[in-house]
Design a protein around this motif. Structure first.
Motif, PDB file in Angstrom:
ATOM      1  N   GLN A 212       3.369  12.720   0.400  1.00 43.11           N
ATOM      2  CA  GLN A 212       3.397  13.564   1.481  1.00 43.11           C
ATOM      3  C   GLN A 212       2.125  14.296   1.876  1.00 43.11           C
ATOM      4  O   GLN A 212       1.773  14.072   3.049  1.00 43.11           O
ATOM      5  N   HIS A 213       1.267  14.746   1.100  1.00 41.21           N
ATOM      6  CA  HIS A 213      -0.097  15.091   1.232  1.00 41.21           C
ATOM      7  C   HIS A 213      -0.972  14.178   1.937  1.00 41.21           C
ATOM      8  O   HIS A 213      -1.747  14.514   2.623  1.00 41.21           O
ATOM      9  N   MET A 214      -0.661  12.864   1.290  1.00 42.46           N
ATOM     10  CA  MET A 214      -1.642  11.824   1.845  1.00 42.46           C
ATOM     11  C   MET A 214      -1.161  11.416   3.338  1.00 42.46           C
ATOM     12  O   MET A 214      -1.757  10.346   3.675  1.00 42.46           O
ATOM     13  N   GLY A 215      -0.153  11.960   3.708  1.00 46.49           N
ATOM     14  CA  GLY A 215       0.247  11.626   5.042  1.00 46.49           C
ATOM     15  C   GLY A 215       1.274  10.354   5.140  1.00 46.49           C
ATOM     16  O   GLY A 215       1.513   9.902   6.171  1.00 46.49           O
ATOM     17  N   LEU A 216       2.016  10.236   4.226  1.00 48.50           N
ATOM     18  CA  LEU A 216       3.180   9.149   4.097  1.00 48.50           C
ATOM     19  C   LEU A 216       4.387   9.780   4.460  1.00 48.50           C
ATOM     20  O   LEU A 216       4.757  11.066   4.110  1.00 48.50           O
ATOM     21  N   ASN A 217       4.905   9.176   5.392  1.00 48.36           N
ATOM     22  CA  ASN A 217       6.373   9.926   5.927  1.00 48.36           C
ATOM     23  C   ASN A 217       7.497   9.147   4.631  1.00 48.36           C
ATOM     24  O   ASN A 217       7.730   8.013   4.739  1.00 48.36           O
TER      25      ASN A 217
ATOM     26  N   ASN B  38       2.010   1.813  -3.596  1.00 47.05           N
ATOM     27  CA  ASN B  38       0.798   2.190  -4.251  1.00 47.05           C
ATOM     28  C   ASN B  38       0.681   4.075  -3.965  1.00 47.05           C
ATOM     29  O   ASN B  38       0.766   4.674  -4.944  1.00 47.05           O
ATOM     30  N   VAL B  39       0.713   4.216  -2.595  1.00 45.94           N
ATOM     31  CA  VAL B  39       0.581   5.927  -2.336  1.00 45.94           C
ATOM     32  C   VAL B  39       1.890   6.581  -3.224  1.00 45.94           C
ATOM     33  O   VAL B  39       1.742   7.599  -3.747  1.00 45.94           O
TER      34      VAL B  39
ATOM     35  N   PHE C 260       2.057   8.160  -6.908  1.00 44.23           N
ATOM     36  CA  PHE C 260       1.567   9.611  -7.140  1.00 44.23           C
ATOM     37  C   PHE C 260       2.779  10.620  -7.011  1.00 44.23           C
ATOM     38  O   PHE C 260       2.327  11.895  -7.212  1.00 44.23           O
TER      39      PHE C 260
ATOM     40  N   ASP D  42       5.521  14.305  -3.750  1.00 45.20           N
ATOM     41  CA  ASP D  42       4.461  15.611  -2.873  1.00 45.20           C
ATOM     42  C   ASP D  42       3.189  14.936  -2.745  1.00 45.20           C
ATOM     43  O   ASP D  42       2.768  15.281  -1.431  1.00 45.20           O
ATOM     44  N   GLN D  43       2.636  14.299  -3.449  1.00 43.68           N
ATOM     45  CA  GLN D  43       1.094  13.954  -3.180  1.00 43.68           C
ATOM     46  C   GLN D  43       1.255  12.816  -1.980  1.00 43.68           C
ATOM     47  O   GLN D  43       0.396  12.611  -1.227  1.00 43.68           O
TER      48      GLN D  43
ATOM     49  N   ARG E 183       1.027  -1.095   0.178  1.00 43.15           N
ATOM     50  CA  ARG E 183      -0.213  -0.020  -0.030  1.00 43.15           C
ATOM     51  C   ARG E 183       1.091   1.167  -0.054  1.00 43.15           C
ATOM     52  O   ARG E 183       0.476   2.143  -0.526  1.00 43.15           O
ATOM     53  N   VAL E 184       1.904   1.088   0.692  1.00 42.20           N
ATOM     54  CA  VAL E 184       2.852   2.262   0.688  1.00 42.20           C
ATOM     55  C   VAL E 184       3.639   2.575  -0.677  1.00 42.20           C
ATOM     56  O   VAL E 184       3.578   3.676  -1.102  1.00 42.20           O
TER      57      VAL E 184
ATOM     58  N   ARG F   1      10.947   7.865   5.394  1.00 43.69           N
ATOM     59  CA  ARG F   1      10.867   6.553   6.186  1.00 43.69           C
ATOM     60  C   ARG F   1      10.714   5.287   5.110  1.00 43.69           C
ATOM     61  O   ARG F   1      11.227   4.232   5.231  1.00 43.69           O
ATOM     62  N   ALA F   2       9.544   5.767   4.424  1.00 42.11           N
ATOM     63  CA  ALA F   2       8.947   4.675   3.485  1.00 42.11           C
ATOM     64  C   ALA F   2      10.064   4.428   2.336  1.00 42.11           C
ATOM     65  O   ALA F   2      10.339   2.956   2.121  1.00 42.11           O
TER      66      ALA F   2
END
Lengths: 340, 280
Positions: A235-240, A225-226, A229, A232-233, A222-223, A243-244
């Motif tokens: 990070q907007h979605m709240g992914l660090n 997947n995020v 995008f 920037d996006q 899932r990470v 770290r990821a």
């Protein structure tokens, strides 16, 4: 899944002596459940000391290369990224070779003379080499500045940096091997992707790394997947993102290193397998990573059967087979992506 | 889900590099109230995108602070996961991976709430579904992003932002590259979200007539400073706009909506620039 089972069977059955499926299955079961099938001690030895270790190792390596290929492609958002083209495999190989030469001073048969704890050092050294390489490639390959960030990983810079560093690592590997003197066949065969060390040692030494690493990568679907995008996006979605990125790099480099340590440089598996999964099934990394792992294991087993049978009783290094199959595929990809 | 809340920017100044580089933002303060659509307008290069980045918490300003009225910390100090629960962003010219479907994309908005490894909960599915309905894309849920119209893509991104459950929505040029109908469609959606959902909406927008029609409040940014603010009728005036944009404009009354209608008067911008310089 079906492909994996068939290729597992072929890989254990095919060789100088063909083992019937009945005997393989019986051999895997404890004695009371064998249904009266008698196994000769030769069959038993072939099965347990030659075929099964090789089959398991090849499956692990295929899974590792395809799984890490899928992860690298997701991380760099570049369908051409794979452990081989990114130079990670070569960097890992250099680490492994340094560890090997350091240990083998005077050892004539690696499998028998080197105990398991030292064997484990090889994937660890390979991991160090792989990690160093991927960090370097990342640094050299990404473009600084916000204006270009949207494109960062879509450019071929990453791949160019990977190829350059990979070439350097390969050259250093050759240099280290030449310094080794003596029998050149073994190291050269190793580098081309030959399973030169027999027995269960390599399996045991790489299994924990590959299982842990692939488990982590599969969980990061899932990470990934995020991350498709863009930074920037994500990070907007709240992914660090920092770290990821580190998690994916460590996981993918760990399994690449463990694979390279005992199988040498096997190219194109990490490129072709995730791509096939994408074409046939899905772009969703939650499924793409596990499916690549399965297909990678099955695919490499089939390639290994080819490598063992095409010019039997001699063996073609597995890396030669995957390169012969994979290079045309890579060129096709290159044309499609507009980089060629 | 966090409660409706205001977004506050206090005395924001920012320069990108060293101390001798020019200020991109210079002492900007503004408040975006819940239930309101607040528009940020200004010429190209006036600092709108930088201000949106500061408001999103991704960029920490050299001076000043951006925070949510009921939030625990300044936005730039929050963890990415916490921040995503307060502020959701629809970026400008966002890259969209063409194979991902509308529904998959909207569901990714729940990423922060769920953490990396936890499985999707019933609450997550519900939040995504509500977001999908709110942007009117329930019937297109299975369609890949690469096969959507520009307006549908923009609505998908708004849906993803809604799924985050954040009370603040930031949109950077949401109508860029959209045709007339889709411009109206997207902004009507944003407006109704603010009115019915209590979202505090800050959007950067170029088209002043869309601002006149859809914004409750306008901030005009020129060279990093706010030179005018208030309801559209107070900001969209001939003298203010002519000075801000360096083009002679006429402001008429919209025949239907009675809102300001901004039209350039046709003079060559070079002449106007000369004119303005002469007047100073």
């Amino acid at each position: 899944m079906g492909l994996l089972l068939i290729s597992l069977w072929l890989s254990t059955a095919v060789g100088a002596v063909t083992l019937p499926l009945r005997e393989i299955l019986a051999g895997l079961l404890p004695v009371p459940l064998r249904g009266g099938v008698e196994l000769s001690s030769t069959t038993y030895a072939i099965l347990y000391q030659i075929r099964l270790p090789r089959t398991v190792l090849v499956a692990l390596v295929g899974a590792a290369l395809a799984g890490s290929g899928a992860a690298y492609q997701g991380l760099f958002r570049n369908p051409l990224a794979d452990p081989y083209l990114l130079g990670v495999a070569s960097g890992g190989g250099l680490g492994a070779v340094i560890a090997m030469t350091w240990q083998t001073q005077g050892a004539s048969d690696y499998a028998r003379d080197v105990p398991l704890p030292s064997l484990v050092l090889i994937p660890l050294a390979a991991f160090a080499g792989a990690l160093l390489t991927v960090v370097l490639v990342y640094r050299l390959g990404s473009v600084r500045g916000t204006a270009l960030r949207l494109m960062d990983s879509h450019t071929s810079r990453i791949i160019l940096a990977g190829v350059a560093i990979g070439a350097f690592a390969t050259a250093m590997t050759t240099f280290v091997m030449l310094r080794l003197q003596g029998d050149m066949y073994r190291p050269v065969a190793w580098m081309l992707g030959g399973f030169t060390i027999g027995g269960w040692g390599p399996v045991l030494a790489s299994l924990p790394f590959i299982v842990v690493g692939l488990g982590a990568l599969a969980a990061l679907g899932r990470v990934l997947n995020v991350m498709q995008f863009g930074e920037d996006q994500a990070q907007h979605m709240g992914l660090n993102v920092t770290r990821a990125r580190a998690a994916v790099i460590v996981g993918a480099s760990l399994v690449t290193a463990a694979a390279v340590a005992f199988s040498g440089i096997i190219g194109f598996v990490g490129l072709a397998v995730p791509h096939a999964v994408r074409l046939m099934w899905t772009h969703d990394y939650r499924k793409l990573v596990p499916l690549s792992i399965l297909l990678g294991a099955g695919g490499l087993l089939l390639a290994d059967v080819l490598a063992r049978t095409l010019v039997a009783p001699q063996e073609i290094p597995l890396g030669v087979v995957t390169a012969a199959l994979g290079a045309p595929f890579f060129l096709y990809q290159l044309r499609r992506s507009g980089l060629g | 889900m966090n409660p409706p809340s205001a977004l506050l920017l206090e005395n924001i100044s920012h320069r990108y590099n060293g101390a001798d580089s020019p200020l991109v933002l210079d002492g900007v303060s503004l408040r975006v109230g819940p239930g309101k659509v607040t528009a940020l307008v200004g010429p190209n290069g006036s600092g709108k995108t930088t201000l949106i980045r500061v408001a999103s918490g991704l960029l920490e300003a050299s001076h000043g602070v951006a925070f949510v009225a009921s939030g625990p910390l300044p936005l730039s100090r929050m963890s990415p996961e916490t921040r995503a629960g307060w502020v959701a962003v629809v970026p400008q010219a966002a890259y969209l991976p063409p194979d991902f479907t509308v529904e998959e994309t909207v569901r990714l908005g729940r990423m922060a709430a769920r953490g990396w490894l936890a499985a999707e909960s019933e609450a997550d599915r519900k939040a995504s579904e509500i977001a999908l309905q709110a942007v009117g894309l329930a019937t297109l849920r299975g369609r890949p992003l690469g096969r959507l119209s520009g307006g549908e893509q923009q609505r998908t991104l708004i849906g993803r932002a809604l799924a985050q459950g954040a009370p603040i929505l930031l949109l950077d040029e949401p109508t860029a590259h959209l045709d007339l109908r889709h411009q109206l469609e997207v902004l009507s959606l944003v407006r109704s979200l603010a009115a019915s959902g209590g979202y505090a909406v800050l959007l950067a927008l170029h088209d002043l007539n869309l601002v006149a029609r859809f914004a409750d409040e306008v901030f005009l940014l020129v060279s990093g400073r706010i030179v005018a603010s208030g309801p559209p009728a107070a900001v969209l005036r001939e003298d203010i706009l002519t000075a801000a944009y360096g083009v002679q404009v006429k402001v008429l009354e919209h025949p239907v909506h009675r809102t300001p209608l901004v039209v350039p008067d046709g003079a060559d911008p070079a002449d106007v620039a000369g004119d303005l310089a002469g007047r100073r």
